[in-house]
Write a protein that holds these residues in place. Sequence first.
Motif, short mmCIF file in Angstrom:
data_model
loop_
_atom_site.label_atom_id
_atom_site.label_comp_id
_atom_site.label_asym_id
_atom_site.label_seq_id
_atom_site.Cartn_x
_atom_site.Cartn_y
_atom_site.Cartn_z
N ASP A 25 -7.94 -3.70 -3.32
CA ASP A 25 -8.08 -3.10 -2.00
C ASP A 25 -7.85 -4.12 -0.89
O ASP A 25 -7.15 -3.85 0.09
CB ASP A 25 -9.48 -2.51 -1.83
CG ASP A 25 -9.72 -1.28 -2.68
OD1 ASP A 25 -8.74 -0.72 -3.22
OD2 ASP A 25 -10.89 -0.88 -2.81
N ARG A 26 -8.43 -5.31 -1.05
CA ARG A 26 -8.32 -6.34 -0.01
C ARG A 26 -6.90 -6.88 0.10
O ARG A 26 -6.44 -7.22 1.20
CB ARG A 26 -9.31 -7.47 -0.28
CG ARG A 26 -10.75 -7.10 0.05
CD ARG A 26 -11.72 -8.23 -0.25
NE ARG A 26 -13.05 -7.89 0.21
CZ ARG A 26 -13.58 -8.28 1.36
NH1 ARG A 26 -12.86 -9.05 2.17
NH2 ARG A 26 -14.80 -7.94 1.71
N ALA A 39 -4.79 -4.17 1.82
CA ALA A 39 -5.19 -3.95 3.21
C ALA A 39 -4.27 -4.65 4.20
O ALA A 39 -4.03 -4.15 5.30
CB ALA A 39 -6.63 -4.40 3.42
N TRP A 40 -3.73 -5.80 3.83
CA TRP A 40 -2.96 -6.61 4.78
C TRP A 40 -1.45 -6.46 4.60
O TRP A 40 -0.67 -7.19 5.20
CB TRP A 40 -3.37 -8.07 4.66
CG TRP A 40 -4.84 -8.20 4.85
CD1 TRP A 40 -5.76 -8.54 3.91
CD2 TRP A 40 -5.58 -7.95 6.05
NE1 TRP A 40 -7.03 -8.52 4.44
CE2 TRP A 40 -6.95 -8.16 5.75
CE3 TRP A 40 -5.24 -7.56 7.35
CZ2 TRP A 40 -7.96 -8.00 6.70
CZ3 TRP A 40 -6.24 -7.39 8.29
CH2 TRP A 40 -7.57 -7.61 7.97
N HIS A 86 -3.14 4.03 -2.53
CA HIS A 86 -3.29 3.54 -1.16
C HIS A 86 -2.13 4.03 -0.29
O HIS A 86 -0.98 4.07 -0.74
CB HIS A 86 -3.26 2.00 -1.13
CG HIS A 86 -4.60 1.38 -1.39
ND1 HIS A 86 -5.56 1.26 -0.42
CD2 HIS A 86 -5.12 0.82 -2.51
CE1 HIS A 86 -6.62 0.66 -0.92
NE2 HIS A 86 -6.38 0.39 -2.20
N PRO A 121 -1.20 1.21 6.49
CA PRO A 121 -2.29 1.14 7.46
C PRO A 121 -2.45 2.37 8.35
O PRO A 121 -3.58 2.76 8.67
CB PRO A 121 -1.94 -0.10 8.29
CG PRO A 121 -1.24 -0.99 7.31
CD PRO A 121 -0.43 -0.06 6.45
N ASN A 151 -6.99 3.99 6.17
CA ASN A 151 -8.16 3.18 5.83
C ASN A 151 -8.98 3.75 4.68
O ASN A 151 -10.10 3.31 4.43
CB ASN A 151 -9.06 2.94 7.05
CG ASN A 151 -8.35 2.14 8.14
OD1 ASN A 151 -7.54 1.28 7.84
ND2 ASN A 151 -8.67 2.43 9.38
N ARG A 190 -13.42 5.53 1.58
CA ARG A 190 -13.12 4.53 2.61
C ARG A 190 -13.18 3.14 1.97
O ARG A 190 -14.09 2.83 1.22
CB ARG A 190 -14.12 4.63 3.76
CG ARG A 190 -13.98 3.51 4.80
CD ARG A 190 -14.89 3.75 5.99
NE ARG A 190 -14.50 4.96 6.70
CZ ARG A 190 -13.53 5.03 7.59
NH1 ARG A 190 -12.83 3.92 7.89
NH2 ARG A 190 -13.22 6.16 8.18
N PHE A 198 -11.79 0.38 4.18
CA PHE A 198 -11.60 -0.50 5.33
C PHE A 198 -12.23 0.15 6.55
O PHE A 198 -12.17 1.37 6.69
CB PHE A 198 -10.09 -0.72 5.58
CG PHE A 198 -9.78 -1.76 6.61
CD1 PHE A 198 -9.63 -3.09 6.26
CD2 PHE A 198 -9.66 -1.42 7.95
CE1 PHE A 198 -9.36 -4.06 7.21
CE2 PHE A 198 -9.38 -2.38 8.91
CZ PHE A 198 -9.24 -3.70 8.54
N PRO A 199 -12.88 -0.64 7.43
CA PRO A 199 -12.99 -2.11 7.42
C PRO A 199 -14.05 -2.60 6.45
O PRO A 199 -15.02 -1.90 6.19
CB PRO A 199 -13.37 -2.43 8.86
CG PRO A 199 -14.08 -1.21 9.34
CD PRO A 199 -13.44 -0.04 8.66
N ARG A 217 -2.27 -4.23 9.72
CA ARG A 217 -3.66 -4.46 10.13
C ARG A 217 -3.84 -5.82 10.78
O ARG A 217 -4.74 -5.99 11.60
CB ARG A 217 -4.61 -4.29 8.94
CG ARG A 217 -4.76 -2.85 8.48
CD ARG A 217 -5.88 -2.69 7.45
NE ARG A 217 -6.01 -1.29 7.05
CZ ARG A 217 -5.34 -0.72 6.05
NH1 ARG A 217 -4.47 -1.45 5.35
NH2 ARG A 217 -5.52 0.55 5.75
#
Length: 498
Positions: free
Chosen positions: A119-120, A123-124, A142, A145, A214, A228, A230-231, A468
Amino acid sequence: MIDRELSEAWAAYNRAHTASKPASVTAGYRNFYARGYLLSKGAAAVSVPESWLSVRIGTWTLSHDPNLPMILERGADQRSAVLILGHAFDSSSQSASSPETAQSLLPVLAGAEDWSGFDREVAWVGGRYVIVGFSGDDVRVHVDPMASLSCFWAADAAGIHISSHAVLVAKSIGDEASSKKSWIMGHPDYVSPGGKSLPGLIHPFDAVDLVFANCALAISHGEVRHQRFFPFEDLPELSVDEAATIFIEELRYQVECWLPAQTASYFALTAGRDARSILLSAMDLLQREGTVALTYHFFARATESTLVDLKRANQLATLAQLRFAVVDLSAPLTGGTPMANLYNTTFPSWARFPTLAQAFYEQLPIDSTMLWGLGGEIGTGFYQEREQDQISPEVLARKYSPSGVCKDPMLIASMAEYIEYTQFTAERIANYDFYDLFYWEHRLSKWAAAGYSEYDLSTSVALPMNSRRLLCAMLSLPWKERRDKAIYDQIDQWSGLE
């Protein structure tokens, strides 16, 4: 005797003319569910276009339009795999393409006890994509963003179905009822001069759900949960200089990755600050690639808003030494035409902007990328009035529409369901302002993404702000500086351009 340089100019013109043939000519109104996909576990009661490609991934079957890039990286252990549909770029790992991004993500799955690391990492990742991680019998889905490549889904006793197009999911489970959509679209108190959208968990079909920005789908042993992720930490505090620096660096990386994705590139240029910030931050990249600035206008109606955009965009493009194209939106979509058949088959339940979809289809080449400046209002504050400091269904209903429909108990109930489905609570959003996240996650996942899917019939939508890193840098400033567009002012100052 014809001058050699003139002959070369003629040859270049003819090459450009051939390359610029619109989608209506090259696709012939036959590319239904353009740039779409269908990922199913179990039998899907729907036929996809014959031109689509198919591949098996364990117990799953993927079908996709050849014009939608697909990358599948399988682990040596045969238990893990990463699937990327669309374009995925990661500036931290310098992964400038989906294959590179897939290769960097695959090792994260090896030996992992849970999905937190995956996930992390995802995320970017910027771009426009759906990324699916496979680990044994567990699957993680996923979206990018801004959830700009839609991911509709449904599960029944026969299987799980995930698709870019709501109708393909509805057909897969044999349930095409759309009473909720009809209710809100026909509501006498719903007034929206700028165009309507679907609220909360109301989608084009009643039995179909959506993965929101997210959030991700967690699939394990046949059970599907929308979660969920993120964040996962508080926003830092940045100065305007620091935030603007991150903005420019990340935006340039995204633009540089997007520009070679297709044969031709366009940039949707308007009089707005978001588009101007992209122009100033990536002007040299656009010039180098020969990108064409583009604006649309309702010539037959002489619409004032698009006329302002047309005049200012033309001036900006000229000063920036970019070629400039104009798309005419005069012809509405007419029933009984090949375009109407293509559009209504692909989007049978709800229309976002059919006139623009038709104009692009009949004036732009299919092998092209169009850069859009949407997303900046996440950071500059789309919702200017922030009268309440607590999340509630009533507040979200008013932000969806200030018209009388916001008081309807059914709409408020839908927003309550949305809060539960997306875990949209103060405890789960760290120190982010919920007004910014609601615009980011709700409006862009639904209203904006629906438009992109329509434009995909012709040109491929690219979103340089869909990162993000860029968005969080914008959100790291105090509210007043964000509202006053301090980052854009700083870019204006650095560029010295007016």
